[in-house]
Design a protein around this motif. Structure first.
Motif, PDB file in Angstrom:
ATOM      1  N   ARG A  37       0.825  -1.208   0.000  1.00  0.00           N
ATOM      2  CA  ARG A  37       0.000   0.000   0.000  1.00  0.00           C
ATOM      3  C   ARG A  37       0.860   1.260   0.000  1.00  0.00           C
ATOM      4  O   ARG A  37       0.516   2.274  -0.600  1.00  0.00           O
ATOM      5  N   LEU A  38       1.999   1.178   0.691  1.00  0.00           N
ATOM      6  CA  LEU A  38       2.891   2.323   0.785  1.00  0.00           C
ATOM      7  C   LEU A  38       3.673   2.525  -0.510  1.00  0.00           C
ATOM      8  O   LEU A  38       3.849   3.649  -0.978  1.00  0.00           O
ATOM      9  N   ARG A  41       1.953   4.122  -4.828  1.00  0.00           N
ATOM     10  CA  ARG A  41       1.305   5.397  -4.545  1.00  0.00           C
ATOM     11  C   ARG A  41       0.522   5.919  -5.746  1.00  0.00           C
ATOM     12  O   ARG A  41      -0.515   6.532  -5.593  1.00  0.00           O
ATOM     13  N   THR A 129      -3.512  -0.758  -6.338  1.00  0.00           N
ATOM     14  CA  THR A 129      -2.480  -0.667  -7.370  1.00  0.00           C
ATOM     15  C   THR A 129      -3.056  -0.186  -8.696  1.00  0.00           C
ATOM     16  O   THR A 129      -2.476   0.695  -9.349  1.00  0.00           O
ATOM     17  N   PRO A 132      -5.549   3.981  -8.032  1.00  0.00           N
ATOM     18  CA  PRO A 132      -5.304   4.946  -6.947  1.00  0.00           C
ATOM     19  C   PRO A 132      -6.371   6.035  -6.984  1.00  0.00           C
ATOM     20  O   PRO A 132      -6.685   6.583  -8.044  1.00  0.00           O
ATOM     21  N   THR A 172       2.195   6.657   5.005  1.00  0.00           N
ATOM     22  CA  THR A 172       1.034   5.909   4.530  1.00  0.00           C
ATOM     23  C   THR A 172       0.619   6.434   3.165  1.00  0.00           C
ATOM     24  O   THR A 172       0.958   7.561   2.782  1.00  0.00           O
ATOM     25  N   ASN A 173      -0.089   5.610   2.430  1.00  0.00           N
ATOM     26  CA  ASN A 173      -0.580   5.985   1.104  1.00  0.00           C
ATOM     27  C   ASN A 173      -1.986   6.548   1.255  1.00  0.00           C
ATOM     28  O   ASN A 173      -2.939   5.805   1.488  1.00  0.00           O
ATOM     29  N   GLN A 174      -2.127   7.835   1.118  1.00  0.00           N
ATOM     30  CA  GLN A 174      -3.412   8.482   1.321  1.00  0.00           C
ATOM     31  C   GLN A 174      -4.337   8.342   0.114  1.00  0.00           C
ATOM     32  O   GLN A 174      -5.491   8.748   0.190  1.00  0.00           O
ATOM     33  N   TYR A 175      -3.830   7.765  -0.959  1.00  0.00           N
ATOM     34  CA  TYR A 175      -4.649   7.592  -2.156  1.00  0.00           C
ATOM     35  C   TYR A 175      -5.103   6.142  -2.334  1.00  0.00           C
ATOM     36  O   TYR A 175      -5.507   5.737  -3.419  1.00  0.00           O
ATOM     37  N   ALA A 176      -5.046   5.379  -1.264  1.00  0.00           N
ATOM     38  CA  ALA A 176      -5.538   4.003  -1.287  1.00  0.00           C
ATOM     39  C   ALA A 176      -6.963   3.971  -0.737  1.00  0.00           C
ATOM     40  O   ALA A 176      -7.228   3.438   0.339  1.00  0.00           O
TER      41      ALA A 176
END
Length: 329
Positions: A37-38, A41, A129, A132, A172-176
């Motif tokens: 997840r990280l 992006r 993946t 996004p 963290t991936n804020q677009y997940a």
């Protein structure tokens, strides 16, 4: 109705589950999920376009649950603050707690439940993946969304960037956002509580928990309604794939067992086919080859096996067997 075994499954019993093997497995899967997840992006402009596309689809379908809920959470802190705590913490607490509960009290069901959860999680990672998506809270303010976690960040441990602990928003991936696994995991918890809880309270919790989580993810502007629908769809796909994953894992386990079994069986066969005299020591003076008993050991009628036909021993007391009377003096 009598229980019938699925053909081909009765010959391969599952090994007993141990917590010291299950815990590292779950930690490894979650670590892979978090790392994936990280690392994945995606492009920010693509993520924003995907988020706006979801809003357009919801508008065409006359779906608009996010705006009224977000305005309510923003206007009423007594609702917004608990909702932020709910979003930031419960999926880290409730999901593992139910896994532990199933492992300890419903071990027969645990394997399938765990596999369902992990399979769905990996499907969700594929969604992050390929698609996004910018969550509503990160869209331009003109779209009418307020980030309640940023608004109430002084009440909790999270910062203004994300639901991650303060200062770790960049980790963290804020677009997940698509699909919402907050909703997916809550749905899994609800199903487990409903099916295996056994009490009315557990069944009520099984309905309330995923329902409230769905409301929370939209009211805090972390997910669109379609993200929640996608989270439920991912869990459905994981449920359908679970039998296949279980069978595949069982086949792999059987092949590994068969691969290493010949070496173990070979050593066992050598041990079983080796004569007693060889196993006890070929040069041992304790074993008698003629009588197959220890030297000096005597059984009734043993002396008849030590002399040929027509040969009679001297009837002396020292040579007499246990059944031979002493000579008359």
């Amino acid at each position: 109705m009598p229980h019938t075994e699925t053909p081909g499954t009765e010959a391969a019993p599952h090994p007993r589950l141990r917590w010291w093997t299950e815990l590292p497995l779950i930690v490894l899967v979650y670590a892979c999920y978090s790392a994936g997840r990280l690392l994945v992006r995606g492009d920010v402009s693509d993520a924003v376009d995907h988020g706006l596309a979801l809003l357009d689809i919801e508008k065409a379908l006359h779906l608009n649950a996010e705006h009224p809920l977000n305005r309510l959470f923003t206007r009423e802190p007594w609702i917004g603050v608990p909702a932020d705590f709910w979003y930031a913490s419960l999926h880290y607490v409730v999901t593992p707690a139910i896994l532990v509960w199933l492992f300890r009290s419903r071990a027969v069901r645990y394997r399938a439940a765990r596999t369902w959860l992990m399979t769905s999680t990996f499907i969700g990672l594929i969604g992050f993946t390929l698609l996004p998506t910018c969550p509503p809270r990160l869209l331009d303010a003109g779209h009418g969304f307020v980030d309640t976690m940023a608004q109430y960040s002084s009440y909790g441990w999270w910062g203004g960037e994300a639901s991650a602990p303060r200062g770790l928003g960049g980790m963290t991936n804020q677009y997940a956002a698509m699909p919402s696994l907050h909703v997916g995991w809550a749905l899994w918890c609800g199903v487990m509580l409903w099916r295996h809880g056994g009490t009315r309270t557990a069944k009520v919790a099984g309905v309330v928990y995923p329902l409230v989580t769905t409301i929370v993810v939209m009211g805090t502007a972390n997910h669109y309604f379609l993200d929640a629908v996608a989270g439920a769809a991912v869990m459905g796909a994981g449920l359908l794939l679970t039998p296949f994953v279980l069978r595949t894992a069982q086949r792999a386990r059987t092949r590994l067992t068969a691969r290493f079994a010949p070496a173990v069986a070979g050593s066992a066969n050598v041990s079983a086919s080796t004569p007693d005299s060889a196993r006890e020591g070929a040069g041992s003076a304790i074993v008698s080859g003629g009588c197959q008993t220890s030297a000096g050991e005597r059984f009734p009628r043993q002396r008849e096996q030590r002399f040929g036909a027509g040969a009679e021993p001297d009837p002396a007391p020292s040579d007499a067997g246990d059944e031979t009377p002493a000579p008359t003096r």
